[in-house]
Design a protein around this motif. Structure first.
Motif, mmCIF file in Angstrom:
data_model
loop_
_atom_site.group_PDB
_atom_site.id
_atom_site.type_symbol
_atom_site.label_atom_id
_atom_site.label_comp_id
_atom_site.label_asym_id
_atom_site.label_seq_id
_atom_site.Cartn_x
_atom_site.Cartn_y
_atom_site.Cartn_z
ATOM 1 N N ALA A 140 17.324 -20.009 4.714
ATOM 2 C CA ALA A 140 16.747 -21.302 5.623
ATOM 3 C C ALA A 140 15.462 -21.577 5.789
ATOM 4 C CB ALA A 140 17.548 -21.171 7.165
ATOM 5 N N ILE A 141 14.825 -22.533 5.225
ATOM 6 C CA ILE A 141 13.314 -22.761 5.144
ATOM 7 C C ILE A 141 13.312 -23.872 6.187
ATOM 8 C CG2 ILE A 141 11.440 -23.554 3.576
ATOM 9 C CD1 ILE A 141 12.931 -22.315 1.237
ATOM 10 N N GLY A 142 12.025 -23.525 6.783
ATOM 11 C CA GLY A 142 11.313 -24.694 7.885
ATOM 12 C C GLY A 142 10.061 -24.807 7.390
ATOM 13 N N LEU A 143 9.414 -25.908 7.202
ATOM 14 C CA LEU A 143 8.196 -26.386 6.880
ATOM 15 C C LEU A 143 7.559 -27.537 7.723
ATOM 16 C CD1 LEU A 143 8.971 -26.776 3.141
ATOM 17 C CD2 LEU A 143 8.105 -24.777 4.334
ATOM 18 N N SER A 144 6.186 -27.408 8.013
ATOM 19 C CA SER A 144 5.578 -28.273 8.884
ATOM 20 C C SER A 144 5.702 -29.545 8.381
ATOM 21 C CB SER A 144 4.159 -27.861 9.177
ATOM 22 O OG SER A 144 3.365 -28.028 7.877
ATOM 23 N N LEU A 145 5.745 -30.589 9.045
ATOM 24 C CA LEU A 145 6.016 -31.808 8.570
ATOM 25 C C LEU A 145 4.977 -32.547 7.633
ATOM 26 C CD1 LEU A 145 7.186 -33.658 11.893
ATOM 27 C CD2 LEU A 145 8.545 -32.804 10.044
ATOM 28 N N GLU A 146 3.556 -31.910 7.669
ATOM 29 C CA GLU A 146 2.744 -32.497 6.759
ATOM 30 C C GLU A 146 3.045 -31.746 5.467
ATOM 31 O OE1 GLU A 146 -2.047 -32.740 6.278
ATOM 32 O OE2 GLU A 146 -1.276 -32.072 8.278
ATOM 33 N N PHE A 147 3.306 -30.332 5.614
ATOM 34 C CA PHE A 147 3.373 -29.645 4.176
ATOM 35 C C PHE A 147 4.450 -30.053 3.594
ATOM 36 C CE2 PHE A 147 5.106 -26.044 1.800
ATOM 37 C CZ PHE A 147 4.088 -25.693 1.214
ATOM 38 N N LEU A 148 5.881 -30.605 4.304
ATOM 39 C CA LEU A 148 7.048 -30.967 3.638
ATOM 40 C C LEU A 148 6.811 -32.074 2.712
ATOM 41 C CD1 LEU A 148 9.849 -30.301 3.832
ATOM 42 C CD2 LEU A 148 10.284 -31.863 5.557
ATOM 43 N N ASN A 149 5.790 -32.835 3.283
ATOM 44 C CA ASN A 149 5.680 -34.324 2.529
ATOM 45 C C ASN A 149 4.451 -34.583 1.465
ATOM 46 O OD1 ASN A 149 8.080 -35.888 3.653
ATOM 47 N ND2 ASN A 149 7.079 -35.074 5.537
ATOM 48 N N ARG A 150 3.337 -33.722 1.845
ATOM 49 C CA ARG A 150 2.448 -33.704 1.202
ATOM 50 C C ARG A 150 2.278 -33.309 -0.317
ATOM 51 N NH1 ARG A 150 -2.393 -30.462 4.193
ATOM 52 N NH2 ARG A 150 -3.278 -30.034 1.879
ATOM 53 N N GLY A 151 1.562 -33.867 -1.279
ATOM 54 C CA GLY A 151 1.600 -33.554 -2.758
ATOM 55 C C GLY A 151 1.497 -31.985 -2.945
ATOM 56 N N GLY A 153 2.053 -29.562 -1.322
ATOM 57 C CA GLY A 153 3.000 -28.824 -0.471
ATOM 58 C C GLY A 153 4.420 -28.551 -1.271
ATOM 59 N N TRP A 154 5.418 -28.664 -0.160
ATOM 60 C CA TRP A 154 6.853 -28.518 -0.903
ATOM 61 C C TRP A 154 7.066 -29.248 -2.177
ATOM 62 C CZ3 TRP A 154 10.431 -25.014 -0.832
ATOM 63 C CH2 TRP A 154 11.720 -25.558 -1.217
ATOM 64 N N PRO A 155 6.790 -30.661 -2.213
ATOM 65 C CA PRO A 155 7.177 -31.303 -3.521
ATOM 66 C C PRO A 155 6.702 -30.506 -4.731
ATOM 67 C CG PRO A 155 6.572 -32.902 -1.883
ATOM 68 C CD PRO A 155 6.244 -31.546 -1.301
ATOM 69 N N ALA A 156 5.397 -30.015 -4.578
ATOM 70 C CA ALA A 156 4.780 -29.372 -6.004
ATOM 71 C C ALA A 156 5.504 -27.884 -5.986
ATOM 72 C CB ALA A 156 3.353 -29.210 -5.769
ATOM 73 N N ASP A 207 3.062 -16.759 -7.498
ATOM 74 C CA ASP A 207 3.109 -16.194 -9.007
ATOM 75 C C ASP A 207 2.801 -17.096 -10.023
ATOM 76 O OD1 ASP A 207 5.737 -16.330 -7.806
ATOM 77 O OD2 ASP A 207 6.472 -15.887 -9.869
ATOM 78 N N LEU A 208 3.039 -18.727 -9.558
ATOM 79 C CA LEU A 208 2.790 -19.533 -10.697
ATOM 80 C C LEU A 208 1.575 -20.297 -10.333
ATOM 81 C CD1 LEU A 208 6.360 -20.736 -11.426
ATOM 82 C CD2 LEU A 208 5.085 -19.078 -12.339
ATOM 83 N N GLY A 209 0.809 -19.858 -9.366
ATOM 84 C CA GLY A 209 -0.359 -20.570 -9.063
ATOM 85 C C GLY A 209 -0.410 -22.047 -8.760
ATOM 86 N N VAL A 210 0.608 -22.388 -7.858
ATOM 87 C CA VAL A 210 0.705 -23.764 -7.330
ATOM 88 C C VAL A 210 -0.409 -24.273 -6.667
ATOM 89 C CG1 VAL A 210 2.281 -25.519 -6.296
ATOM 90 C CG2 VAL A 210 3.201 -23.915 -7.957
ATOM 91 N N PHE A 211 -0.512 -23.321 -5.462
ATOM 92 C CA PHE A 211 -1.641 -23.892 -4.553
ATOM 93 C C PHE A 211 -3.038 -23.612 -4.989
ATOM 94 C CE2 PHE A 211 1.759 -21.914 -1.707
ATOM 95 C CZ PHE A 211 2.143 -23.393 -1.166
ATOM 96 N N PRO A 212 -3.864 -24.620 -5.049
ATOM 97 C CA PRO A 212 -5.318 -24.648 -5.440
ATOM 98 C C PRO A 212 -5.958 -23.831 -4.361
ATOM 99 C CG PRO A 212 -4.913 -26.743 -4.160
ATOM 100 C CD PRO A 212 -3.590 -26.032 -4.159
ATOM 101 N N ALA A 213 -7.307 -24.074 -4.743
ATOM 102 C CA ALA A 213 -8.326 -23.111 -3.578
ATOM 103 C C ALA A 213 -8.365 -24.106 -2.438
ATOM 104 C CB ALA A 213 -9.447 -22.758 -4.438
ATOM 105 N N TYR A 214 -8.355 -23.321 -1.175
ATOM 106 C CA TYR A 214 -8.723 -23.932 -0.085
ATOM 107 C C TYR A 214 -9.668 -23.679 0.771
ATOM 108 C CZ TYR A 214 -3.724 -26.066 -0.478
ATOM 109 O OH TYR A 214 -2.651 -26.579 -0.958
#
Length: 483
Positions: A140-151, A153-156, A207-214
């Protein structure tokens, strides 16, 4: 004479407040307070607009000149604002410059997005990487609404890792509680969250390096005064990741306010005097309650001044009256946060936006009850009034309106109670009120702050109900009072 006038104006111009904003999560609050308190300690006048709802609201407020500074992250800008995760530093700077902005002060730490799991569950399922989640579709995965929809975040993540789960949206501040209670198995997190250690969570390797530097820093307007820019440069590279996590832990685990955590950091770094007067919040509840009442009272009063005359004007035409009710009900279908966000480019941040939104929401109950009250008048009375030679306007004002008054008052009462509840969302656009402590309490996992806003709001609603009851008993005949 012109020289004297210029000299007289200069101090006022120099004292224009620097408006510092933040988003809703605790780290953004802390970083905003660090900037605000540092500027104040060095002679600048600062206005705070903290807890704004989401990245795009904060960004648009900065573009519109409603803010001068707020904390932001490079990955968020490239992914959520410009929808280009491959954007390099030069491209980001050029895109920001097109909006009159600048990523001015890199603070020295990277706060990346991550996925977190309870340590015991991660060990039981042998999950260490995000790619491991693909083998457990039952999680069961729960995500903040912004992360759920931003490019970024979850879509990527879902696209790159081919994840089969269908996550649910949840307020980020509540996700860790849900993980701890076993209601969720995985949630999004920030790598500098203080709650990670508190709840015993494991960060999964990207491990696939999806997230950029923040990389964290202060996003500013390019027209920010030179004196303010020079002060902010002293904060460059002042915070590393362990320091930021410790600051977040002070807020999350130790229960200190973001303002106090910021004060401690500035004092430890010798950026402000350690003997500054302590931060105080005396009469905060009374002040927030007063602001809440002001927002509600102005909005409902405007609603009465517009809705009642309009309803009286169209009451003789059923088709137009139906259209007016439809238009008023249309405003009710717009979610409050969406309406507030849509109004920001037009009205800016602050109380004007909140009042206008509450005014729109107050129209339907007042219009509907006014029309219903007029329609409920006995047709025989209307015929008698007509036979006496009263004009249509006289019939409405002297016969129908007095008889419809109980229904109208009930509509105003409903509008007032709706506005009291909806006004708690005004804090998302910097309007203050009782929503401020509620939203901050949710962000900081602080029940005391939540109750600080929720209890007075509930008392206002109950008081409004009782107040209108007294009004009805005082001014309405017994046979006209609602049952």
């Amino acid at each position: 004479m012109m020289l004297l006038l210029a000299v007289a104006v200069m101090p006022a111009a120099a004292q224009r407040p620097v408006v510092v904003g933040s988003k809703t999560f605790s780290e953004s609050h802390v970083l905003a307070e660090i900037a605000a308190q540092y500027l104040e300690a060095n002679g600048q006048t600062v206005e705070r607009k903290l807890g704004l709802g989401g990245t795009l609201i904060s960004y648009e407020a900065l573009v519109a000149g409603e803010l001068d500074i707020y904390p932001e992250y490079t990955g968020t800008l490239s992914g959520a604002v410009f929808d280009d995760l491959a954007m390099d530093g030069a491209g980001l700077a050029a895109a920001l410059a097109g909006d009159g902005l600048e990523f001015f002060v890199p603070l020295g730490f990277n706060n990346s997005y991550a996925l977190a799991m309870p340590e015991a569950l991660a060990n039981a399922r042998s999950v260490t990487r995000i790619s491991d989640l693909a083998g457990y579709p039952d999680l069961a995965i729960g995500l903040s609404l912004e992360f759920l929809n931003r490019g970024d975040g979850w879509p990527a993540l879902q696209r790159r890792y081919q994840l089969p789960q269908n996550p649910t949206g949840i307020e980020h501040a509540l996700a860790y509680r849900a993980l701890d209670a076993g209601q969720l198995d995985v949630a999004d997190a920030y790598t500098t969250d203080g709650d990670l250690d508190l709840y015993g969570l494991r960060l999964l390797n990207d491990d696939l390096g999806v997230f950029p530097a923040y990389d964290a820093g202060y996003l500013i307007r390019q027209d920010l005064p030179v004196a303010v820019r020079q002060l902010l440069t002293r904060l460059e590279a002042a915070i590393d990741e362990p320091t930021m996590r410790a600051l977040n832990r002070r807020v999350a685990s130790d229960g200190v306010s973001p303002a106090m955590a910021a004060r401690e950091f500035l004092s430890d770094q010798a950026l402000v005097d350690s003997d500054l007067e302590p931060l105080v919040n005396e009469s905060r509840i009374a002040y927030n309650t007063g602001v809440h009442l002001k927002l509600t009272a102005i909005a409902v009063t405007l609603g009465c001044l517009v809705a009642i005359p309009l309803a009286l004007l169209v009451s003789r035409s059923p088709r137009i009256a139906e259209g007016l009710q439809y238009l008023a009900s249309l405003f009710q279908t717009i979610p409050a946060l969406a309406l507030l966000a849509l109004l920001i480019p037009v009205l800016g941040l602050g109380q004007t936006t909140a009042i206008f939104a509450l005014f729109l929401y107050s129209l339907l109950p007042i219009v509907r009850n006014t029309l219903a009250g007029l329609a409920s008048v006995d047709p025989l009375l209307k015929e008698v009034a007509q036979s006496l030679g009263l004009t249509p306007s006289q019939q409405i004002l002297r016969i129908e309106l007095p008889l419809a008054t109980p229904m109208i008052i009930a509509g105003i009462k409903t509008a007032a109670i709706i506005s009291i509840g909806t006004a708690t969302l005004a804090a998302f656009v910097g309007a203050g009120g009782l929503g401020g402590p509620i939203i901050t309490g949710l962000t900081l996992n602080n029940n005391r702050l939540i109750l600080e806003g929720a209890i007075p709001a509930a008392c206002l609603a109950i008081g409004t109900e009782l107040g209108f009851g007294l009004l009805e008993r005082r001014f309405l005949p017994a046979h006209l009072r609602p049952v």
